[in-house]
Design a protein around this motif. Structure first.
Motif: not given
Ligand code: P53
Length: 476
Positions: A370-384
């Motif tokens: 197997q190959f996990i070719v996508e996984n992740g968390f879509g989120a709004i990022d704020k630049v500090g």
């Protein structure tokens, strides 16, 4: 106890249309991604009749990787990437999809990109068709409802196999081929198969026909790819969203089993080389009379994939809905909220254990690497204030999924080739067309309105992931 492979392919994943931009550079043709407008959270993208004036098409510029790839690959190398998953835009190689000869400028672009990767010891992992079919194949041929698409795709695939022999070893044929299980969705039909809905057309039937042609095309590509380069490894790419039964009620268990069959028959055909037993019965009961020839079935047998590539973001849930003997699965309407799982801002249920479950499920069923070719968390990022994105929520998501991935390897014996989190650099969201739904370790200064300098900068997750790779997943 088994450990992650010594040569484990840590990396990141993207798709050509979501980051390259340069939609008309190097004689590229128009793809289906070029005619999709920007949506928003909860607002679907519109698919327009060609490129229309006054519309906002976020993929046209995307993050301008086409011109900035050297800088970006250098940042991937800094994180220690062993591999980089991207796709080859079909329309750079065959701008309309039906030409006799490929477009040299397009071929050269990917030669240069792959050379740049190898400079840092980064192995390219390449998807052939990732939601970017030539638009001409939609308007002139009706997309994958037409058998001719098999030849066009096989020509595209063999052109790539020959040209990049020695530079690309890992391939996948069709990205998330099973998204079209949701045949009610304009987006899924167009991105997977270049299909537009027509009045009175049974889109479920059309989806099965298109899926069949794609699976045959994939199986022929696997055979050709192995002939051209016997060391190549060619996988499928499945959107793995496990469907759980809501309760222990037997009818709920059965509904979930049937839902899994309806979503994953594509993987059965890719990996077993034949249709599962329930599908010919389903086709017959619905009088589908699909165009499936004996030669097709032979090709499916001969074109079994080398590995199961898959994306994993979330799980879903189902309860018995009508008790009919067929358990006809309706992806658009049958899902039920899982009370034990919280969802992201975009309503994607976050379920790390589901990843281990999915890996076991694939392993028991197909016995393939197997190959996990996508996984992740879509989120709004704020630049500090310090100019940096502090994305501890993203680190938390990835850490919890990597933990489960390791358990599947260490305790369950899954043979895992690698892990490439999605959108390793911020890019255009496929589902919504947004820039502000971000997945990256690398921040890109551009927002939903298209404003920004396109400058790249490292988020906190960049340093974290670098350490994960350096310790082969020990230090999370
Ligand atoms: P976005 C639906 C469900 C799971 C994965 O998605 C999906 C989709 C389609 O939106 O797509 C994959 O950008 C796909 C990528 C995509 C990524 O997941 O909508 O292979 O192209 O960008 C994330 O947040």
């Amino acid at each position: 106890m088994a450990k992650l492979r010594k040569d484990f392919l840590w990396g990141g994943a993207v798709a050509a249309h979501q980051l390259e931009g340069g939609w008309q550079e190097g004689h590229k043709g128009i793809s289906v991604a070029d005619i999709m407008t920007a949506g928003a959270n909860g607002v679907p993208r519109r698919i327009t009749d060609g490129v229309l004036p006054g519309e906002n098409y976020p993929n046209h510029e995307a993050i301008d990787f086409y011109h900035r790839y050297k800088e970006d690959v250098k940042l991937f190398a800094e994180m220690g990437f062993k591999c980089f998953r991207t796709s080859i835009a079909w329309t750079r190689i065959f701008p309309n999809g039906d030409e006799d000869e490929p477009n040299e400028e397009g071929l050269q672009f990917y030669d240069d990109l792959f050379d740049e990767c190898h400079k840092y010891g980064i192995e390219p992992v390449i998807t052939l068709s990732h939601f970017e079919i030539p638009y001409h194949l939609v308007t002139e041929y009706g997309g994958w409802s037409n058998r001719k698409l098999i030849d066009f795709f096989v020509k595209f695939a063999t052109t790539c196999f020959k040209r990049y022999k020695g530079k690309v070893k890992y391939w996948m044929t069709f990205n998330e081929i099973n998204n079209q299980t949701n045949y009610q969705s304009d987006f899924a039909l167009m991105t997977n198969s270049g299909l537009a809905k027509h009045e009175g057309e049974d889109m479920e039937r059309t989806m099965y026909q298109a899926g069949h042609y794609e699976l045959v095309a994939s199986a022929i590509a696997v055979q050709k790819g192995h002939e051209i380069d016997p060391t190549s490894q060619i996988g499928c790419m499945i959107a793995m969203v496990p469907i759980y039964p809501l309760t222990a009620k037997p009818a709920d268990i059965m509904a979930a089993e049937k839902a899994m069959q309806a979503r994953y028959w594509f993987a059965d055909v890719h990996a077993n080389g034949r249709y599962p037993s329930w599908l010919p019965i389903f086709f017959e009961n619905h009088n589908y009379n699909l165009d499936i020839t004996d030669e097709d079935l032979e090709n499916l047998k001969k074109g079994i994939v080398d590995y199961i590539g898959f994306s994993y973001y979330m799980s879903n849930c189902i309860e018995d809905h009508d008790g009919a003997p067929e358990y006809h699965y309706d992806e658009e309407n049958n899902h039920t909220k899982n009370p034990y799982v919280k969802a992201s801002e975009w309503g994607w249920p976050v379920d790390p254990e589901g990843l281990r479950y999915a890996m076991n499920w694939f392993n028991d069923r197909y016995h393939l690497p197997q190959f996990i070719v996508e996984n992740g968390f879509g989120a709004i990022d704020k630049v500090g204030e310090d100019g940096k994105v502090h994305d501890d929520y993203r680190i938390d998501y990835l850490r919890r999924h990597i933990e489960q991935m390791k358990l599947a390897v260490e305790y369950d014996g899954v043979d895992l080739m690698g892990y490439t989190p999605w959108g390793c650099i911020d890019l255009v969201s496929a589902g919504t067309g947004q820039m502000d739904k971000r997945y990256g370790f690398i921040y890109v200064d551009k927002n939903d309105a298209g404003e920004g300098t396109l400058a790249r900068s490292r988020k906190d997750s960049f340093d974290w992931y670098k350490e994960v790779i350096a310790t082969n997943g020990e230090d999370l």
